[in-house]
Design a protein around this motif. Structure first.
Motif, mmCIF file in Angstrom:
data_model
loop_
_atom_site.group_PDB
_atom_site.id
_atom_site.type_symbol
_atom_site.label_atom_id
_atom_site.label_comp_id
_atom_site.label_asym_id
_atom_site.label_seq_id
_atom_site.Cartn_x
_atom_site.Cartn_y
_atom_site.Cartn_z
ATOM 1 N N THR A 60 41.026 34.161 45.589
ATOM 2 C CA THR A 60 40.053 33.299 46.277
ATOM 3 C C THR A 60 39.030 34.113 47.077
ATOM 4 N N THR A 61 39.446 35.267 47.605
ATOM 5 C CA THR A 61 38.501 36.084 48.380
ATOM 6 C C THR A 61 37.450 36.692 47.454
ATOM 7 N N SER A 155 52.843 38.261 44.859
ATOM 8 C CA SER A 155 51.736 38.736 45.684
ATOM 9 C C SER A 155 51.902 38.239 47.132
ATOM 10 N N TRP A 260 36.865 44.725 39.966
ATOM 11 C CA TRP A 260 35.417 44.535 39.970
ATOM 12 C C TRP A 260 34.925 44.402 41.409
ATOM 13 N N LYS A 276 43.261 43.332 49.749
ATOM 14 C CA LYS A 276 43.033 42.606 48.495
ATOM 15 C C LYS A 276 43.111 43.591 47.344
ATOM 16 N N GLY A 277 44.084 43.395 46.494
ATOM 17 C CA GLY A 277 44.311 44.335 45.402
ATOM 18 C C GLY A 277 45.241 45.441 45.883
ATOM 19 N N ARG A 278 46.375 45.024 46.452
ATOM 20 C CA ARG A 278 47.343 46.001 46.976
ATOM 21 C C ARG A 278 48.063 46.687 45.817
ATOM 22 N N TYR A 280 51.602 47.869 44.485
ATOM 23 C CA TYR A 280 53.054 47.703 44.665
ATOM 24 C C TYR A 280 53.720 47.753 43.288
HETATM 25 P P1 A3P Z 1 47.090 41.470 45.207
HETATM 26 O O1 A3P Z 1 46.643 42.144 46.459
HETATM 27 O O2 A3P Z 1 48.501 41.007 45.258
HETATM 28 O O3 A3P Z 1 46.804 42.290 43.959
HETATM 29 P P2 A3P Z 1 43.387 35.993 47.695
HETATM 30 O O4 A3P Z 1 42.053 36.519 48.012
HETATM 31 O O5 A3P Z 1 43.358 34.597 47.170
HETATM 32 O O6 A3P Z 1 44.370 36.214 48.817
HETATM 33 O O7 A3P Z 1 43.952 36.823 46.463
HETATM 34 C C1 A3P Z 1 44.236 38.191 46.539
HETATM 35 C C2 A3P Z 1 44.350 38.715 45.122
HETATM 36 O O8 A3P Z 1 43.077 38.679 44.486
HETATM 37 C C3 A3P Z 1 44.794 40.142 45.008
HETATM 38 O O9 A3P Z 1 46.212 40.131 45.014
HETATM 39 C C4 A3P Z 1 44.149 40.614 43.699
HETATM 40 O O10 A3P Z 1 45.067 40.769 42.652
HETATM 41 C C5 A3P Z 1 43.180 39.490 43.332
HETATM 42 N N1 A3P Z 1 41.832 39.885 42.948
HETATM 43 C C6 A3P Z 1 41.126 39.331 41.932
HETATM 44 N N2 A3P Z 1 39.928 39.898 41.813
HETATM 45 C C7 A3P Z 1 39.851 40.831 42.774
HETATM 46 C C8 A3P Z 1 38.832 41.772 43.141
HETATM 47 N N3 A3P Z 1 37.674 41.825 42.487
HETATM 48 N N4 A3P Z 1 39.086 42.618 44.168
HETATM 49 C C9 A3P Z 1 40.278 42.569 44.818
HETATM 50 N N5 A3P Z 1 41.284 41.687 44.534
HETATM 51 C C10 A3P Z 1 41.072 40.843 43.508
#
Ligand code: A3P
Length: 325
Positions: A60-61, A155, A260, A276-278, A280
């Motif tokens: 969502t972010t 996640s 991306w 975001k994009g951890r 693990y």
């Molecule tokens: P992870 O950190 O578990 O990989 P939200 O923003 O809804 O909390 O979702 C977070 C997730 O967005 C991340 O989970 C990641 O996988 C995903 N994601 C999708 N596109 C992304 C991007 N362009 N950059 C970073 N995270 C992204």
């Protein structure tokens, strides 16, 4: 005809209509009686045209960040109270009223062509939210981002570990999702937060009790991650926003982030933050099979729901249902 001073009159009113203590805010401009008493200095244009409702951890972010690159799309101002998200419809902020909500939005320069929105990822699965959202924003469009609910659960578990949640630190993911009634309450609570939002069809059906099917779009969060330009084209068409913004030029794949990101001057990239994009370890195959089984009926319900709505099935849903036969 008798009346009372305002406070006593209000007390009397709530004695007679106790169920009305809980407000349900509507757009003041949709009812002449309300509009007549709505201050002349105020407008009804500082409201979103669409909502990104979540659920949490589905991308969502990223969707929020990509949307704000569009010249005609404006997001709500970040909230200092709730860490960025407004979170109006789902909890105690709702009692603060619609002036509080509207203050999160700028005055649109052109109310018909400007698209304002807000993203609050826990709107998706909160019981009260769709009814409240539809009362204030009956014509809004609703975007839900879905990934495989097993991956979403994992996640979320990793998110809680990163936030030092003792249950997530002291128990493995497998122990959390397989926890039984005799497990400690904090583990059961974490289990609920991992698994509950993943009953996608149940939550979407609640939204569909208050919004028309044509107002709802299910966004494939896996495709958003691997090919955001394609997804953003579909999103723009669904919203009816113009001009059609070319995300192929605006985004670039960042090898070190593995995601991306926004393309900025000098060929560099601006990515989402560390949370975001951890990184693990992969989920164990044992836990994945357990979750595939756990979510099978829910995913079947989602398949039926999307077919009924005539929406494209996400690739992950097809794969998941094939592998769980
Ligand atoms: P992870 O950190 O578990 O990989 P939200 O923003 O809804 O909390 O979702 C977070 C997730 O967005 C991340 O989970 C990641 O996988 C995903 N994601 C999708 N596109 C992304 C991007 N362009 N950059 C970073 N995270 C992204």
């Amino acid at each position: 005809l008798q009346t009372l001073p305002p406070v006593q009159l209000a007390e009397k009113y709530f004695q007679i209509f106790p169920e009305e203590r809980d407000p349900l805010w509507q757009n003041p401009c949709h009812d002449k009686r309300h509009k007549d008493i709505w201050s002349k200095e105020k407008t009804c244009d500082r409201l979103p045209k669409f909502l990104v409702i979540g659920p949490q951890k589905t991308g969502t972010t990223a969707l929020h960040a990509f949307l704000t690159l569009h010249p005609a799309i404006t997001s709500s101002f970040p909230s200092p109270v709730t860490f960025e998200e407004v979170q109006f419809f789902n909890g105690p902020n709702y009692q603060r009223g619609i002036d509080w909500y509207m203050d999160f939005f700028p005055f649109p320069s052109n109310a018909s062509t400007d698209f304002m929105f807000e993203k609050s990822a826990n709107y998706f699965d909160t019981e009260v939210t769709p009814k409240r959202a539809a009362a204030l924003l009956p014509r809004a469009k609703i975007l839900a981002v879905l990934i495989n609910p097993a991956d979403r659960a994992y996640s979320w578990y990793q998110h809680q570990r990163a936030h030092q949640d003792p249950a997530a630190l002291n128990y493995t993911f497998h122990q959390v999702v397989t926890a039984g009634a005799s497990s400690p309450p904090e583990v059961l609570y974490l289990r609920r937060r991992c698994l509950g939002p993943g009953a996608y069809a149940t939550h979407l059906e609640r939204w569909l009790r208050h919004y028309q099917p044509s107002q709802l779009l299910v966004v494939d969060g896996v495709l958003l991650r691997s090919n955001p330009a394609v997804v953003m084209e579909g999103v723009q068409k669904f919203l009816g926003v113009t001009p059609l913004y070319n995300y192929t030029q605006a985004l670039t794949y960042d090898d070190s982030k593995g995601f991306w990101c926004q393309k900025v001057d000098g060929g560099r990239s601006k990515c989402l933050g560390k949370s975001k994009g951890r990184k693990y370890p992969d989920m164990t195959p044992e836990t994945r099979s357990f979750l595939t089984e756990h979510f099978r009926e829910h995913n079947m319900d989602l398949l039926r729901l999307l077919n009924r709505l005539g929406q494209t099935l996400p690739g992950w849903l097809r794969e998941e249902l094939q592998s769980s036969r």
